[in-house]
Design a protein around this motif. Structure first.
Motif, PDB file in Angstrom:
ATOM      1  N   GLU A  95      -7.537 -11.984  60.455  1.00 28.83           N
ATOM      2  CA  GLU A  95      -8.956 -11.649  60.319  1.00 28.83           C
ATOM      3  C   GLU A  95      -9.165 -10.363  59.518  1.00 28.83           C
ATOM      4  O   GLU A  95      -9.964  -9.492  59.887  1.00 28.83           O
ATOM      5  CB  GLU A  95      -9.606 -11.546  61.698  1.00 28.83           C
ATOM      6  N   ASN A  96      -8.422 -10.231  58.431  1.00 26.37           N
ATOM      7  CA  ASN A  96      -8.600  -9.117  57.501  1.00 26.37           C
ATOM      8  C   ASN A  96      -8.809  -9.747  56.124  1.00 26.37           C
ATOM      9  O   ASN A  96      -7.981  -9.639  55.236  1.00 26.37           O
ATOM     10  CB  ASN A  96      -7.370  -8.214  57.515  1.00 26.37           C
ATOM     11  N   HIS A  97      -9.955 -10.397  55.977  1.00 27.44           N
ATOM     12  CA  HIS A  97     -10.148 -11.307  54.852  1.00 27.44           C
ATOM     13  C   HIS A  97     -10.111 -10.585  53.512  1.00 27.44           C
ATOM     14  O   HIS A  97     -10.725  -9.544  53.311  1.00 27.44           O
ATOM     15  CB  HIS A  97     -11.477 -12.043  54.964  1.00 27.44           C
ATOM     16  N   VAL A  98      -9.347 -11.171  52.591  1.00 30.85           N
ATOM     17  CA  VAL A  98      -9.369 -10.793  51.189  1.00 30.85           C
ATOM     18  C   VAL A  98      -9.344 -12.099  50.408  1.00 30.85           C
ATOM     19  O   VAL A  98      -8.613 -13.027  50.765  1.00 30.85           O
ATOM     20  CB  VAL A  98      -8.164  -9.896  50.816  1.00 30.85           C
ATOM     21  N   SER A  99     -10.165 -12.221  49.390  1.00 31.84           N
ATOM     22  CA  SER A  99     -10.240 -13.477  48.654  1.00 31.84           C
ATOM     23  C   SER A  99      -8.996 -13.674  47.802  1.00 31.84           C
ATOM     24  O   SER A  99      -8.324 -12.710  47.412  1.00 31.84           O
ATOM     25  CB  SER A  99     -11.484 -13.491  47.761  1.00 31.84           C
ATOM     26  N   ALA A 100      -8.691 -14.940  47.515  1.00 34.89           N
ATOM     27  CA  ALA A 100      -7.567 -15.241  46.632  1.00 34.89           C
ATOM     28  C   ALA A 100      -7.788 -14.625  45.261  1.00 34.89           C
ATOM     29  O   ALA A 100      -6.845 -14.147  44.617  1.00 34.89           O
ATOM     30  CB  ALA A 100      -7.386 -16.755  46.528  1.00 34.89           C
ATOM     31  N   GLU A 101      -9.041 -14.627  44.818  1.00 36.69           N
ATOM     32  CA  GLU A 101      -9.362 -14.042  43.517  1.00 36.69           C
ATOM     33  C   GLU A 101      -9.049 -12.543  43.498  1.00 36.69           C
ATOM     34  O   GLU A 101      -8.465 -12.028  42.539  1.00 36.69           O
ATOM     35  CB  GLU A 101     -10.842 -14.253  43.180  1.00 36.69           C
ATOM     36  N   GLU A 102      -9.433 -11.852  44.582  1.00 36.80           N
ATOM     37  CA  GLU A 102      -9.193 -10.414  44.655  1.00 36.80           C
ATOM     38  C   GLU A 102      -7.700 -10.107  44.700  1.00 36.80           C
ATOM     39  O   GLU A 102      -7.216  -9.184  44.038  1.00 36.80           O
ATOM     40  CB  GLU A 102      -9.882  -9.835  45.895  1.00 36.80           C
ATOM     41  N   LEU A 103      -6.969 -10.883  45.502  1.00 36.83           N
ATOM     42  CA  LEU A 103      -5.525 -10.668  45.613  1.00 36.83           C
ATOM     43  C   LEU A 103      -4.834 -10.959  44.286  1.00 36.83           C
ATOM     44  O   LEU A 103      -3.989 -10.179  43.831  1.00 36.83           O
ATOM     45  CB  LEU A 103      -4.949 -11.560  46.718  1.00 36.83           C
ATOM     46  N   GLY A 104      -5.201 -12.085  43.652  1.00 45.06           N
ATOM     47  CA  GLY A 104      -4.599 -12.432  42.374  1.00 45.06           C
ATOM     48  C   GLY A 104      -4.897 -11.407  41.294  1.00 45.06           C
ATOM     49  O   GLY A 104      -4.014 -11.020  40.518  1.00 45.06           O
ATOM     50  N   LYS A 105      -6.136 -10.941  41.249  1.00 43.04           N
ATOM     51  CA  LYS A 105      -6.531  -9.960  40.253  1.00 43.04           C
ATOM     52  C   LYS A 105      -5.790  -8.646  40.448  1.00 43.04           C
ATOM     53  O   LYS A 105      -5.389  -7.990  39.469  1.00 43.04           O
ATOM     54  CB  LYS A 105      -8.041  -9.725  40.321  1.00 43.04           C
ATOM     55  N   GLY A 106      -5.590  -8.275  41.711  1.00 41.16           N
ATOM     56  CA  GLY A 106      -4.941  -7.002  42.002  1.00 41.16           C
ATOM     57  C   GLY A 106      -3.511  -6.937  41.515  1.00 41.16           C
ATOM     58  O   GLY A 106      -2.998  -5.843  41.234  1.00 41.16           O
ATOM     59  N   ILE A 107      -2.844  -8.094  41.431  1.00 46.41           N
ATOM     60  CA  ILE A 107      -1.461  -8.097  40.959  1.00 46.41           C
ATOM     61  C   ILE A 107      -1.277  -8.981  39.734  1.00 46.41           C
ATOM     62  O   ILE A 107      -0.166  -9.383  39.413  1.00 46.41           O
ATOM     63  CB  ILE A 107      -0.501  -8.536  42.087  1.00 46.41           C
ATOM     64  N   GLU A 108      -2.393  -9.269  39.065  1.00 43.02           N
ATOM     65  CA  GLU A 108      -2.391  -9.973  37.781  1.00 43.02           C
ATOM     66  C   GLU A 108      -1.699 -11.333  37.873  1.00 43.02           C
ATOM     67  O   GLU A 108      -0.812 -11.665  37.080  1.00 43.02           O
ATOM     68  CB  GLU A 108      -1.724  -9.096  36.707  1.00 43.02           C
ATOM     69  N   GLN A 109      -2.116 -12.126  38.855  1.00 39.96           N
ATOM     70  CA  GLN A 109      -1.605 -13.483  39.029  1.00 39.96           C
ATOM     71  C   GLN A 109      -2.777 -14.456  39.170  1.00 39.96           C
ATOM     72  O   GLN A 109      -3.867 -14.072  39.597  1.00 39.96           O
ATOM     73  CB  GLN A 109      -0.700 -13.577  40.268  1.00 39.96           C
ATOM     74  N   ASP A 110      -2.531 -15.703  38.825  1.00 34.17           N
ATOM     75  CA  ASP A 110      -3.558 -16.741  38.896  1.00 34.17           C
ATOM     76  C   ASP A 110      -3.839 -17.090  40.356  1.00 34.17           C
ATOM     77  O   ASP A 110      -2.947 -17.552  41.076  1.00 34.17           O
ATOM     78  CB  ASP A 110      -3.077 -17.986  38.136  1.00 34.17           C
ATOM     79  N   HIS A 111      -5.065 -16.872  40.800  1.00 34.50           N
ATOM     80  CA  HIS A 111      -5.392 -17.115  42.212  1.00 34.50           C
ATOM     81  C   HIS A 111      -5.325 -18.594  42.571  1.00 34.50           C
ATOM     82  O   HIS A 111      -5.171 -18.944  43.748  1.00 34.50           O
ATOM     83  CB  HIS A 111      -6.788 -16.573  42.532  1.00 34.50           C
ATOM     84  N   ARG A 112      -5.423 -19.496  41.581  1.00 31.59           N
ATOM     85  CA  ARG A 112      -5.361 -20.927  41.884  1.00 31.59           C
ATOM     86  C   ARG A 112      -3.986 -21.312  42.414  1.00 31.59           C
ATOM     87  O   ARG A 112      -3.869 -22.219  43.247  1.00 31.59           O
ATOM     88  CB  ARG A 112      -5.705 -21.743  40.639  1.00 31.59           C
ATOM     89  N   MET A 113      -2.957 -20.636  41.938  1.00 30.56           N
ATOM     90  CA  MET A 113      -1.613 -20.873  42.461  1.00 30.56           C
ATOM     91  C   MET A 113      -1.540 -20.524  43.945  1.00 30.56           C
ATOM     92  O   MET A 113      -0.909 -21.227  44.739  1.00 30.56           O
ATOM     93  CB  MET A 113      -0.608 -20.050  41.654  1.00 30.56           C
ATOM     94  N   ILE A 114      -2.207 -19.445  44.345  1.00 29.51           N
ATOM     95  CA  ILE A 114      -2.215 -19.040  45.751  1.00 29.51           C
ATOM     96  C   ILE A 114      -2.872 -20.124  46.601  1.00 29.51           C
ATOM     97  O   ILE A 114      -2.352 -20.513  47.653  1.00 29.51           O
ATOM     98  CB  ILE A 114      -2.962 -17.702  45.919  1.00 29.51           C
ATOM     99  N   LEU A 115      -4.006 -20.630  46.143  1.00 30.74           N
ATOM    100  CA  LEU A 115      -4.727 -21.643  46.913  1.00 30.74           C
ATOM    101  C   LEU A 115      -3.965 -22.956  46.970  1.00 30.74           C
ATOM    102  O   LEU A 115      -3.945 -23.632  48.010  1.00 30.74           O
ATOM    103  CB  LEU A 115      -6.105 -21.857  46.285  1.00 30.74           C
TER     104      LEU A 115
END
Length: 250
Positions: free
Chosen positions: A140-160
Motif C-alpha cells: 500500500e505504497n502506491h507508485v505508478s508503473a509509469e513513474e517507476l519506469g520513468k525514474g529508471i528510464e525503462q518502458d513501463h509496459r514491460m513492468i505491467l
C-alpha cells in the motif's frame, strides 16, 4: 493482522537448502532444453501475461547456426546474476526512498520468481522492476508503473506485462524487521531504557536493521521464518550483550 503461522509464506515458501538447489537445477535444465530445441531461451511475455517461446528449429542438429548459438549459463553463473540484480533492487528502493518493508517484499518476490524460472528465460532486470512495482502495491505504497519506469528510464509496459506472471507467487510476505522491532521493544521494557540508554538502544536497532538488509541478499529469506531469521542475525547477540552491560554497569 495476518498470522505467519497460517500464511502461505510459511506453508509454501520455506525450504531446505537441498530443495532450493533442486529448484535452481530444474529451472536451469529447462532453459538448456529450450536452447537446444528453439535456439533461444528468452520467453516472450505478451500483454495478457501469456508466454511463448520462438518457433522450434526444423532440424536443430543439422542447423549450422547451432554451433554459433550462445552457451547456456551454469547454475553458479545464474546465481551471480540474481545476486547482482538483488543489489539493484536495494539501490532502486533507496533512490525512491521506499520503506524497508517494500525492499524486503520486492527481494522476496524476486527470489521466489527465480525458484520457478531461469534468468535465461526472463531477464532479471525486467523482473526486478516488476517485483518492486508489485511490492509497492502489496504494501500500500502506491507508485505508478509509469513513474517507476520513468525514474529508471525503462518502458513501463514491460513492468505491467510481467506483473501478470508474477502475481502467482503470493503477495503476503513476512520480513525480519518487525521481529527485530519486537525484540528491541522487549529489551527497552526490560532495562527501562531512558535518555542515553534509550539512544544506545536505538543506535543498535538501526545497526541490526542494516545487518538484516545484508542478510536479505542471501537465501535466508527462503530458508528460515522471519522471527528465526531475525534472531539469527549476528547483531542480536551484540545488542543483548551491550544492553546488559549498559543496564547493570558490568
Amino acid at each position: 493482522m495476518a498470522d505467519f503461522l497460517t500464511s502461505t509464506h510459511r506453508a509454501k515458501w520455506i525450504f531446505s537448502a537441498q530443495h532450493l538447489m533442486e529448484k535452481y537445477k530444474a529451472a536451469n535444465q529447462r532453459a538448456r532444453q529450450a536452447l537446444e530445441k528453439y535456439g533461444a531461451t528468452r520467453m516472450e511475455v505478451k500483454a495478457d501475461g501469456s508466454l511463448s517461446y520462438p518457433e522450434p528449429q526444423i532440424d536443430a542438429k543439422d542447423n549450422a547456426e547451432k554451433h554459433s548459438r550462445a552457451k547456456p549459463l551454469k547454475i553458479e553463473e545464474e546465481q551471480h546474476l540474481r545476486e547482482f540484480y538483488e543489489f539493484k533492487i536495494q539501490d532502486v528502493c533507496d533512490a525512491f526512498k521506499f520503506p524497508r518493508k517494500i525492499q524486503a517484499t520486492a527481494l522476496t518476490y524476486f527470489k521466489r520468481f527465480y525458484l520457478q524460472w531461469s534468468v535465461m528465460e526472463h531477464h532479471p532486470k525486467d523482473i526486478m522492476l516488476t517485483c518492486i512495482y508489485t511490492a509497492c502495491k502489496a504494501e500500500e505504497n502506491h507508485v505508478s508503473a509509469e513513474e517507476l519506469g520513468k525514474g529508471i528510464e525503462q518502458d513501463h509496459r514491460m513492468i505491467l506485462n510481467n506483473e501478470m506472471i508474477s502475481v502467482g507467487f503470493d503477495l503476503i510476505v513476512y520480513a525480519p524487521y518487525r521481529a527485530l522491532e519486537g525484540f528491541i521493544a522487549d529489551l527497552e521494557d526490560f532495562i527501562q531504557a531512558k535518555d542515553e540508554k534509550h539512544q544506545v538502544l536505538m543506535d543498535l536497532h538501526e545497526t541490526a536493521k542494516m545487518e538484516a538488509d545484508k542478510t536479505m541478499l542471501t537465501d535466508a529469506a527462503l530458508l528460515f521464518p522471519p522471527g528465526q531469521f531475525a534472531v539469527f542475525l549476528e547483531m542480536v547477540e551484540n545488542i543483548t550483550e551491550t544492553l546488559v552491560v549498559e543496564a547493570f554497569d558490568f
